[in-house]
Design a protein around this motif. Structure first.
Motif, PDB file in Angstrom:
ATOM      1  N   ARG A  95       0.829  -1.213   0.000  1.00  0.00           N
ATOM      2  CA  ARG A  95       0.000   0.000   0.000  1.00  0.00           C
ATOM      3  C   ARG A  95       0.858   1.255   0.000  1.00  0.00           C
ATOM      4  O   ARG A  95       0.512   2.254  -0.659  1.00  0.00           O
ATOM      5  CB  ARG A  95      -0.921  -0.008   1.217  1.00  0.00           C
ATOM      6  N   ASP A  96       1.980   1.234   0.713  1.00  0.00           N
ATOM      7  CA  ASP A  96       2.875   2.393   0.721  1.00  0.00           C
ATOM      8  C   ASP A  96       3.452   2.670  -0.657  1.00  0.00           C
ATOM      9  O   ASP A  96       3.744   3.821  -1.001  1.00  0.00           O
ATOM     10  CB  ASP A  96       4.020   2.167   1.708  1.00  0.00           C
ATOM     11  N   ARG A  97       3.618   1.615  -1.456  1.00  0.00           N
ATOM     12  CA  ARG A  97       4.252   1.760  -2.767  1.00  0.00           C
ATOM     13  C   ARG A  97       3.259   1.983  -3.899  1.00  0.00           C
ATOM     14  O   ARG A  97       3.584   2.616  -4.895  1.00  0.00           O
ATOM     15  CB  ARG A  97       5.081   0.513  -3.072  1.00  0.00           C
ATOM     16  N   HIS A  98       2.030   1.447  -3.750  1.00  0.00           N
ATOM     17  CA  HIS A  98       1.053   1.477  -4.852  1.00  0.00           C
ATOM     18  C   HIS A  98      -0.334   1.757  -4.276  1.00  0.00           C
ATOM     19  O   HIS A  98      -0.927   0.893  -3.625  1.00  0.00           O
ATOM     20  CB  HIS A  98       1.038   0.147  -5.605  1.00  0.00           C
ATOM     21  N   SER A  99      -0.864   2.929  -4.543  1.00  0.00           N
ATOM     22  CA  SER A  99      -2.168   3.303  -3.976  1.00  0.00           C
ATOM     23  C   SER A  99      -3.324   2.556  -4.617  1.00  0.00           C
ATOM     24  O   SER A  99      -4.422   2.499  -4.049  1.00  0.00           O
ATOM     25  CB  SER A  99      -2.380   4.814  -4.135  1.00  0.00           C
ATOM     26  N   ASP A 100      -3.103   1.977  -5.795  1.00  0.00           N
ATOM     27  CA  ASP A 100      -4.186   1.310  -6.528  1.00  0.00           C
ATOM     28  C   ASP A 100      -3.963  -0.193  -6.627  1.00  0.00           C
ATOM     29  O   ASP A 100      -4.452  -0.849  -7.549  1.00  0.00           O
ATOM     30  CB  ASP A 100      -4.302   1.889  -7.939  1.00  0.00           C
ATOM     31  N   ALA A 101      -3.256  -0.779  -5.669  1.00  0.00           N
ATOM     32  CA  ALA A 101      -2.818  -2.171  -5.800  1.00  0.00           C
ATOM     33  C   ALA A 101      -3.901  -3.179  -5.453  1.00  0.00           C
ATOM     34  O   ALA A 101      -4.735  -2.955  -4.569  1.00  0.00           O
ATOM     35  CB  ALA A 101      -1.610  -2.420  -4.910  1.00  0.00           C
ATOM     36  N   VAL A 102      -3.857  -4.292  -6.166  1.00  0.00           N
ATOM     37  CA  VAL A 102      -4.493  -5.536  -5.742  1.00  0.00           C
ATOM     38  C   VAL A 102      -3.375  -6.557  -5.590  1.00  0.00           C
ATOM     39  O   VAL A 102      -2.556  -6.741  -6.499  1.00  0.00           O
ATOM     40  CB  VAL A 102      -5.536  -6.042  -6.750  1.00  0.00           C
ATOM     41  N   MET A 103      -3.315  -7.189  -4.429  1.00  0.00           N
ATOM     42  CA  MET A 103      -2.287  -8.179  -4.161  1.00  0.00           C
ATOM     43  C   MET A 103      -2.744  -9.555  -4.627  1.00  0.00           C
ATOM     44  O   MET A 103      -3.861  -9.983  -4.310  1.00  0.00           O
ATOM     45  CB  MET A 103      -1.985  -8.234  -2.663  1.00  0.00           C
ATOM     46  N   LEU A 104      -1.885 -10.238  -5.349  1.00  0.00           N
ATOM     47  CA  LEU A 104      -2.090 -11.637  -5.694  1.00  0.00           C
ATOM     48  C   LEU A 104      -1.078 -12.424  -4.868  1.00  0.00           C
ATOM     49  O   LEU A 104       0.122 -12.378  -5.138  1.00  0.00           O
ATOM     50  CB  LEU A 104      -1.868 -11.865  -7.188  1.00  0.00           C
ATOM     51  N   CYS A 105      -1.558 -13.093  -3.823  1.00  0.00           N
ATOM     52  CA  CYS A 105      -0.680 -13.708  -2.827  1.00  0.00           C
ATOM     53  C   CYS A 105      -0.502 -15.191  -3.134  1.00  0.00           C
ATOM     54  O   CYS A 105      -1.498 -15.933  -3.214  1.00  0.00           O
ATOM     55  CB  CYS A 105      -1.268 -13.526  -1.433  1.00  0.00           C
ATOM     56  N   LEU A 106       0.755 -15.612  -3.288  1.00  0.00           N
ATOM     57  CA  LEU A 106       1.035 -16.961  -3.758  1.00  0.00           C
ATOM     58  C   LEU A 106       2.123 -17.622  -2.906  1.00  0.00           C
ATOM     59  O   LEU A 106       3.186 -17.034  -2.694  1.00  0.00           O
ATOM     60  CB  LEU A 106       1.524 -16.930  -5.213  1.00  0.00           C
ATOM     61  N   PRO A 107       1.891 -18.845  -2.452  1.00  0.00           N
ATOM     62  CA  PRO A 107       2.994 -19.613  -1.866  1.00  0.00           C
ATOM     63  C   PRO A 107       4.062 -19.843  -2.926  1.00  0.00           C
ATOM     64  O   PRO A 107       3.758 -20.011  -4.113  1.00  0.00           O
ATOM     65  CB  PRO A 107       2.332 -20.940  -1.450  1.00  0.00           C
ATOM     66  N   SER A 108       5.314 -19.862  -2.517  1.00  0.00           N
ATOM     67  CA  SER A 108       6.400 -19.993  -3.483  1.00  0.00           C
ATOM     68  C   SER A 108       6.892 -21.418  -3.632  1.00  0.00           C
ATOM     69  O   SER A 108       7.886 -21.665  -4.308  1.00  0.00           O
ATOM     70  CB  SER A 108       7.580 -19.118  -3.043  1.00  0.00           C
ATOM     71  N   GLY A 187      -4.394 -21.894  -0.642  1.00  0.00           N
ATOM     72  CA  GLY A 187      -3.522 -20.878  -0.078  1.00  0.00           C
ATOM     73  C   GLY A 187      -3.102 -19.796  -1.043  1.00  0.00           C
ATOM     74  O   GLY A 187      -2.086 -19.131  -0.843  1.00  0.00           O
ATOM     75  N   MET A 188      -3.896 -19.584  -2.115  1.00  0.00           N
ATOM     76  CA  MET A 188      -3.630 -18.519  -3.088  1.00  0.00           C
ATOM     77  C   MET A 188      -4.771 -17.515  -3.007  1.00  0.00           C
ATOM     78  O   MET A 188      -5.941 -17.910  -3.079  1.00  0.00           O
ATOM     79  CB  MET A 188      -3.514 -19.108  -4.494  1.00  0.00           C
ATOM     80  N   PHE A 189      -4.453 -16.227  -2.883  1.00  0.00           N
ATOM     81  CA  PHE A 189      -5.457 -15.230  -2.559  1.00  0.00           C
ATOM     82  C   PHE A 189      -5.270 -13.948  -3.379  1.00  0.00           C
ATOM     83  O   PHE A 189      -4.197 -13.689  -3.912  1.00  0.00           O
ATOM     84  CB  PHE A 189      -5.370 -14.841  -1.079  1.00  0.00           C
ATOM     85  N   ALA A 190      -6.339 -13.144  -3.423  1.00  0.00           N
ATOM     86  CA  ALA A 190      -6.274 -11.804  -4.003  1.00  0.00           C
ATOM     87  C   ALA A 190      -7.102 -10.857  -3.141  1.00  0.00           C
ATOM     88  O   ALA A 190      -8.189 -11.217  -2.691  1.00  0.00           O
ATOM     89  CB  ALA A 190      -6.794 -11.808  -5.441  1.00  0.00           C
ATOM     90  N   TRP A 191      -6.577  -9.666  -2.927  1.00  0.00           N
ATOM     91  CA  TRP A 191      -7.299  -8.630  -2.168  1.00  0.00           C
ATOM     92  C   TRP A 191      -6.565  -7.305  -2.291  1.00  0.00           C
ATOM     93  O   TRP A 191      -5.399  -7.252  -2.660  1.00  0.00           O
ATOM     94  CB  TRP A 191      -7.438  -9.008  -0.698  1.00  0.00           C
ATOM     95  N   THR A 192      -7.275  -6.226  -1.962  1.00  0.00           N
ATOM     96  CA  THR A 192      -6.598  -4.941  -1.845  1.00  0.00           C
ATOM     97  C   THR A 192      -5.954  -4.874  -0.463  1.00  0.00           C
ATOM     98  O   THR A 192      -6.440  -5.500   0.489  1.00  0.00           O
ATOM     99  CB  THR A 192      -7.575  -3.768  -2.014  1.00  0.00           C
ATOM    100  N   PRO A 193      -4.865  -4.137  -0.328  1.00  0.00           N
ATOM    101  CA  PRO A 193      -4.248  -4.013   0.996  1.00  0.00           C
ATOM    102  C   PRO A 193      -5.219  -3.491   2.058  1.00  0.00           C
ATOM    103  O   PRO A 193      -5.243  -3.993   3.191  1.00  0.00           O
ATOM    104  CB  PRO A 193      -3.096  -3.036   0.753  1.00  0.00           C
ATOM    105  N   ASP A 194      -6.034  -2.483   1.717  1.00  0.00           N
ATOM    106  CA  ASP A 194      -6.979  -1.939   2.692  1.00  0.00           C
ATOM    107  C   ASP A 194      -7.996  -2.975   3.135  1.00  0.00           C
ATOM    108  O   ASP A 194      -8.310  -3.082   4.323  1.00  0.00           O
ATOM    109  CB  ASP A 194      -7.705  -0.720   2.109  1.00  0.00           C
ATOM    110  N   ALA A 195      -8.535  -3.746   2.174  1.00  0.00           N
ATOM    111  CA  ALA A 195      -9.529  -4.754   2.520  1.00  0.00           C
ATOM    112  C   ALA A 195      -8.936  -5.788   3.471  1.00  0.00           C
ATOM    113  O   ALA A 195      -9.581  -6.212   4.440  1.00  0.00           O
ATOM    114  CB  ALA A 195     -10.071  -5.434   1.260  1.00  0.00           C
TER     115      ALA A 195
END
Length: 331
Positions: A95-108, A187-195
């Motif tokens: 969120r600090d880097r991208h005000s319009d971000a959606v995170m796609l969270c993935l195990p590596s 364990g794979m997700f998507a969301w905005t940082p604020d949400a």
């Protein structure tokens, strides 16, 4: 305009793949199967369609992560506390880097088949449209007892509301969940940082979120927070969670027996191996030759100065070995 930020989780060790996986060589740095790329590199390549790439990891792995994924922003979590705190930290940094971000969270450290991108892009779109927390639900191919399940609810067109999360079931319950149309929680997700940060309040991550939001002592907040998965800390408590069904092949390669599911022949082999009158075995090594004769359904793994032998049906018990080695300072 939405900036898709793929956030790869790379702070774990993958203890059930001991002795290939050790404290200095976690699972995500290993190459498993026919692909000579590490699991982390494969995940980064799979997420290459994202606008930005970040990897959240522990300090001791940060340099190695930077070598494997030089194009990524490396986020070093203050302390290893499982996926809940790690993703809260990542959400604040993104969120600090991208005000319009959606995170796609993935195990590596998972193995994923064809079709991932289309499902992931749908999940990102749903998260941007709805401000909900979105999980990818993999269509099961067997009644697995080692995975959690997602029970879909109301049909929303390209996704479903989540009716309920189901913990790892026994065999009979797993059969019933399959018949009921439940999906694996991969364990794979998507969301905005604020949400995500809003949903993480008033739960196990409240102290971490408060420190991140107010500029408090984040390191201390991490140290005072119990290790907790994002599923328990946030998703199972959140008011609005959606699931996007995924048809691609998937395996978390959580333990040695998983390699049998990925193998083409009677045995799964990594490295130089010879089998005679043997089947259902997992044989893995680094620079050592391993021969197995007249034995079935065993894991034989030889890495560094360590050798592990365990029945494939007991592959989950490798964590007991690791626990004793850790207590002795030998992991």
């Amino acid at each position: 305009m939405v900036t898709t930020v793929a956030v790869l989780l790379a702070g774990g060790t993958g203890t059930r793949l001991y002795p290939a996986s050790r404290s200095h060589r976690p699972k995500q740095f290993l190459a498993l199967g026919d692909d000579d790329r590490s699991l982390l590199r494969r995940t980064a390549d799979r997420a290459g369609f994202a606008d930005e790439l970040a990897v959240v990891t522990r300090e001791s792995y940060a340099d190695r992560v930077g070598e494997i994924v030089p194009e990524a922003t490396v986020l070093t979590e203050p302390a290893g506390r499982d996926t809940g705190p790690a993703l809260a930290y990542a959400a604040s940094e993104v969120r600090d880097r991208h005000s319009d971000a959606v995170m796609l969270c993935l195990p590596s450290d998972h193995v994923v088949g064809d079709g991932f991108r289309a499902t992931a892009e749908t999940a990102v779109d749903v998260a941007a449209r709805t401000d909900a927390l979105v999980t990818l639900g993999v269509e099961p191919d067997r009644p697995a007892t080692g995975y959690g399940y997602v029970q879909p609810g109301a049909d929303r067109g390209d996704h479903y509301a989540v009716e309920q999360f189901r913990e790892k079931p026994d065999e009979d319950t797993a059969e019933a969940l399959l018949e009921a149309g439940c999906l694996w929680n991969a364990g794979m997700f998507a969301w905005t940082p604020d949400a995500f940060l809003d949903a993480a309040r008033d739960g196990p991550l409240d102290g971490v979120v408060d420190a991140l939001e107010t500029g408090g002592d984040v390191e201390r907040a991490f140290e005072e927070t119990e290790a907790v998965s994002v599923d328990y800390a946030v998703l199972e408590r959140a008011q609005d969670v959606r699931v996007v069904p995924a048809a691609f092949e998937w395996d978390d390669v959580g333990a040695w027996d998983a390699l049998l599911r990925l193998a083409d022949g009677e045995n799964a082999t990594l490295g130089d191996a010879l089998t005679i009158d043997a089947s259902g075995n997992v044989i893995a090594s680094d620079d050592k030759h391993v021969s197995v004769v007249g034995a079935d359904d065993l894991v034989v793994a030889a890495f560094d100065d360590r050798v592990l032998v365990v029945p494939t049906d007991d592959a989950q018990r490798v964590r007991e070995v690791v626990a004793k080695l850790r207590d002795a300072g030998k992991f």
